[in-house]
Each structure stands twice: as C-alpha cells, then as structure tokens.
Scaffold this active site. Structure first.
Site, short mmCIF file in Angstrom:
data_model
loop_
_atom_site.label_atom_id
_atom_site.label_comp_id
_atom_site.label_asym_id
_atom_site.label_seq_id
_atom_site.Cartn_x
_atom_site.Cartn_y
_atom_site.Cartn_z
N SER A 161 -41.22 21.07 -24.65
CA SER A 161 -41.59 22.53 -25.09
C SER A 161 -41.97 23.08 -24.00
CB SER A 161 -42.85 22.28 -26.31
OG SER A 161 -43.72 21.36 -25.71
N ASP A 186 -46.50 23.75 -18.81
CA ASP A 186 -46.51 23.28 -20.23
C ASP A 186 -46.90 24.53 -20.95
OD1 ASP A 186 -45.97 21.77 -22.09
OD2 ASP A 186 -47.85 20.61 -21.51
N ASP A 187 -46.57 24.46 -22.13
CA ASP A 187 -46.83 25.50 -23.47
C ASP A 187 -48.36 25.54 -23.42
OD1 ASP A 187 -47.73 23.71 -25.94
OD2 ASP A 187 -45.73 22.61 -24.83
N CYS A 196 -57.61 25.81 -35.87
CA CYS A 196 -56.77 26.24 -36.55
C CYS A 196 -56.82 25.50 -38.35
CB CYS A 196 -55.38 26.12 -36.27
SG CYS A 196 -53.98 26.73 -37.53
N CYS A 244 -50.56 35.79 -35.99
CA CYS A 244 -51.88 35.07 -35.77
C CYS A 244 -52.29 34.56 -34.30
CB CYS A 244 -52.23 34.19 -36.92
SG CYS A 244 -53.80 33.30 -36.71
N TYR A 269 -44.78 26.43 -29.35
CA TYR A 269 -44.75 25.10 -29.32
C TYR A 269 -44.05 24.40 -30.42
CZ TYR A 269 -46.15 19.99 -29.76
OH TYR A 269 -46.32 18.87 -29.67
N GLY A 320 -43.38 16.86 -37.99
CA GLY A 320 -43.83 15.76 -38.90
C GLY A 320 -43.10 14.34 -38.65
N CYS A 348 -47.95 32.68 -37.43
CA CYS A 348 -48.55 31.90 -36.43
C CYS A 348 -47.64 31.95 -35.02
CB CYS A 348 -48.48 30.37 -37.09
SG CYS A 348 -49.01 29.11 -35.67
N CYS A 357 -46.01 20.18 -40.49
CA CYS A 357 -44.85 19.70 -41.50
C CYS A 357 -43.65 20.45 -41.63
CB CYS A 357 -45.67 19.80 -42.97
SG CYS A 357 -47.02 18.82 -43.15
N ASN A 369 -46.22 23.07 -46.56
CA ASN A 369 -46.47 23.34 -45.09
C ASN A 369 -47.52 24.26 -44.91
OD1 ASN A 369 -45.04 25.03 -42.25
ND2 ASN A 369 -46.44 23.55 -42.47
N GLY A 370 -48.69 23.81 -44.41
CA GLY A 370 -49.70 24.60 -44.23
C GLY A 370 -51.05 23.98 -44.78
N CYS A 390 -56.45 31.17 -32.56
CA CYS A 390 -56.60 29.98 -31.68
C CYS A 390 -56.97 30.25 -30.30
CB CYS A 390 -55.81 28.94 -31.90
SG CYS A 390 -54.03 29.40 -31.36
#
Length: 437
Positions: free
Chosen positions: A278, A338-339, A375, A427, A237, A28, A231, A2, A95-96, A430
C-alpha cells in the site's frame, strides 16, 4: 473494513460470490461465508480459498457473501447471519460498525428481544423485524432510516436482494449488470475482475437501498438525505489500487498524496523504498516529484496477509511478510515511504530490518497525516490508547521507530489533494477528530 458481495439471478451464484470475495480478500482475512438460495450456508475461519471450496459447492442463482475483519463481536461469529421473521427469512452481510450498537441492543432486549450473537449486525435484523410495516421492503427502509452509521450491506430476502449504504456513505458499495442478473461488491475492481464493464458499474449513493427482484431493472429507494463523509482511509490504505471511488482512481490519489508529501518535505537520499504494497503508489508520487529513483529495498511475501488487520502476532508477521535486500540497501541513504503509522510497531520493525541490512541513513515519510483519533466506523482503531501519535510528538515517534528523520503529510495538504480531485465529502476523523456522527 470487511468485504461484502451479492448475486441475483446469476447461474452458479456460489462460484461468482467466491470470485468476488477473492478479489476482496484484502479487506478481511479472518473468516469467509456465503448464503445462497434456500438460505443454505457455508462459513469458516480462514481465507476464501480454504473456506469456499469446490467440495462445499451450493447450487443456486442468488446469494450474498462476506470476508471478515473483526472489529465488533466474537472472532468465531461469522457472517452472513440469517434469521426467520414474520416478514420472511433474511440474511445480512455487513461492512462497518453501528456506532450506537450497545444502546440499540439494550433497547431491543428491554423490549423482550433476544440475540444469538454479539455482532452489531444482528441489530439490523431486529430493526427489520420490529418495523411497523408488513412489507419487507418498507421494513428494511424503516430500519435503515433509524440506524445512522456505519454500514454498507448486502441483504438476502426470500423475494429480493438488497444493497444499502448509510446516509454518510462511509463504507463503499457498487453494483453491476452481469449475465442475466446483477452483482454487488464493496469495490468496483472486484466487479471488473469477473468481466463487468465500466459503463455498467454503478456506485450506490449514500442513504439509498437498491432492490434486485425478478423485475428487469433494479429499484433504487432513498431512505435518508445524502450527507457524504466517505472514509478517506479507503483511498489511503484499504482499497485495491485499481479501485475507484467517486470516479477517482485510488492509485492516482495515492500518487498525488506522495507528490504533496514531497512538496512539504524535500528530503534527499539515494533511493526511495516503498513499504509494499500500500505504500508503493505514494512512493511513486514522491519519486516522480523529487527525481529520486525507487528501488526494491523490501520484497513482499504475498502469501502472508496485511499486518494492520491481523488480530495478533503483528511483529512476527511483518518479518515474515517483508524481506530487506542488502545488495540494494547496504551503505545507502534511503527514504521509506508508507501510507500510515497507526500503532507504530510495524514501522519500528521495518526500520530495524533495513538497518540490519546495512542502510546508512533511514528516513521515513508517511503520505497521510498522523492518526490521532480512533475510528468507530469499521476500522480496528477504536481504542485511542493504541494510537502511538496520540501520546507522542513527531520527534518522540522518530526515536521510537528508530528513523533518522520522520515526516508526515499535513492535514491541510491531505485535504487539499482530495479537494483537487473533486472528492469533498470525506471523513478525516482519525486525522483531525472531526467525525460525522
């Protein structure tokens, strides 16, 4: 993921929010919404340009906006959401994900509260309403102190605009002076895109609320002890390459990740082909470290959104979004950079496409570690069963995507890059299952 925005005491707030959200469109693409003076609202499914049109213009000098990437709640529920309370009207853009949303919803309903949406965002309004204070500002501080994570917020009240981040700072948020007032956005690049100067842009600290009122200077209030766990996937990304977090440029971090990937995996090939957009910065870093030239083996259609955040038909979207160049690929050994690989479906299609275009060998390099954990903080990977790396080792993954070789950046190498950049409070849940909450 978002994107959120806010405007206070700026003429034509609707147009300013439109431009900010346009710069945050990558965060988003499912819906957009805006609320301005008097809590007048424009919302709709689709892209900013199709929702916030000139014909729907709303007059006003303050407001908030949101571009949606759905992770919690029904797809047809569009933010910002607005409610009447004894402490005044309030509208919230979020957002979150609130990690304990189900428990909090149950608590509120058992106390007699009712919900008009399935969005976790509505919990924020309820906690604001039930706070044991008459002051709207104090009530908001109380609510924030009791909701751990994850959120960045813009909040419009009858008497103020507020911007807040949780104590871990998991999701980003910035503000800047603009004309006679202030503006807020998820990324600093959005603020610069409409003319804000770097020296006037401020990153909101974790665990704080910034209040914008009719007084000249913003009021910054800390409601919780700062415990930075930003994050790291924002760097990898989500964010635009011209965005900065903790004073560090996203593009430069991605280049360093690409360089580190080469340090750990020295592969030889004719060309490096970035998976646009990305993957480009990481590919550039790998190229600079290896001396292997970059080629446009894949061309990106920029009128199609990011396949990772599309709710369905990802396979069709990838083929429409990326087109291989046979004149570049035919008979060549290439390294696709790629990322990340999340579900694996996108990379499998890309490898198939470049082979169909005549590539002799296809190596796949990923400038982040394998995504092995879900996540719950605002990314659509909340189900571990979706993550291909949780069920397969690298060799099985290589077979699945159809590559001649597949290699990731190690968790240790990934962490080392951030430490060298001076970004320590991140963080990596993931990647290593070490979550802040």
């Amino acid at each position: 993921m978002c994107g959120i925005a806010g405007v206070w005491n700026v003429d034509n707030a609707y147009n300013v929010i439109h431009d900010l959200l346009l710069s945050l469109q990558h965060r988003g693409q499912q819906a957009a919404g805006v609320v301005v003076n008097g809590f007048k609202t424009v919302k709709g499914e689709g892209l900013v340009e199709n929702v916030l049109t000139d014909e729907r213009f709303l007059d006003g000098n303050r407001g908030i906006g949101h571009v949606r990437y759905s992770t919690y709640g029904s797809l047809d529920e569009i933010q910002p959401i607005t409610a009447y309370t004894l402490k005044g009207r309030i509208s919230v853009a979020h957002n979150g994900n609130i990690v304990d949303a189900d428990e909090k919803r149950k608590f509120i309903m058992e106390s007699g509260g009712i919900f008009s949406t399935t969005l976790d965002t509505e919990i924020i309004i309820h906690y604001f309403s039930i706070a044991p204070y008459t002051s709207a500002k104090e009530s908001l501080q109380w609510a924030m102190s009791r909701i751990k994570a994850a959120y960045s917020l813009t909040i419009l009240h009858d008497s103020f605009l507020a911007a807040a981040r949780d104590q871990f700072g998991i999701r980003p948020l910035f503000y800047s002076k603009y004309e006679n007032g202030y503006i807020v956005a998820s990324e600093d690049s959005a603020l610069r895109s409409i003319g804000c100067k770097d020296e006037e842009i401020h990153e909101i600290e974790p665990g704080t609320i910034v209040f914008f009122t009719d007084t000249k200077e913003p009021e910054i209030v800390r409601f919780s002890k700062r415990q930075d766990r930003f994050c790291s996937f924002e760097f990898v990304y989500f964010a635009r390459p011209d965005s900065n977090f903790y004073g560090i440029n996203t593009h430069e971090v991605r280049k360093l990740l690409g360089r580190k990937l080469h340090e750990e995996n020295k592969i030889q090939a004719d060309f490096i082909v970035p998976v646009l957009d990305s993957g480009f910065s990481g590919a550039l870093g790998y190229s600079q470290a290896s001396g292997i030239p970059i080629e446009y083996g894949l061309i990106r259609n920029h009128y199609i959104g990011r396949s990772f955040i599309m709710p369905k038909n990802r396979q069709e979207i990838v083929r429409r979004k990326l087109s291989p160049l046979p004149s570049v690929l035919e008979g060549k050994e290439i390294i696709l950079i790629d990322d990340s690989i999340v579900r694996g479906t996108t990379m499998k299609i890309i490898v198939d496409m470049v082979r169909e275009a005549g590539a002799k060998k296809v190596y796949v390099g990923i400038h982040s570690p394998a995504v092995i954990g879900p996540c719950n903080y605002g990314i659509d990977t909340s189900r571990r069963s979706e993550l291909i790396a949780t069920k397969n080792d690298v060799e099985k993954l290589r077979e699945y995507v159809g590559a001649d070789k597949l290699f990731y950046l190690s968790v240790e190498g990934y962490k080392e890059v951030f430490e060298k950049c001076g970004v320590n409070g991140i963080c990596m849940g993931c990647f290593n299952l070490d979550y802040p909450v």
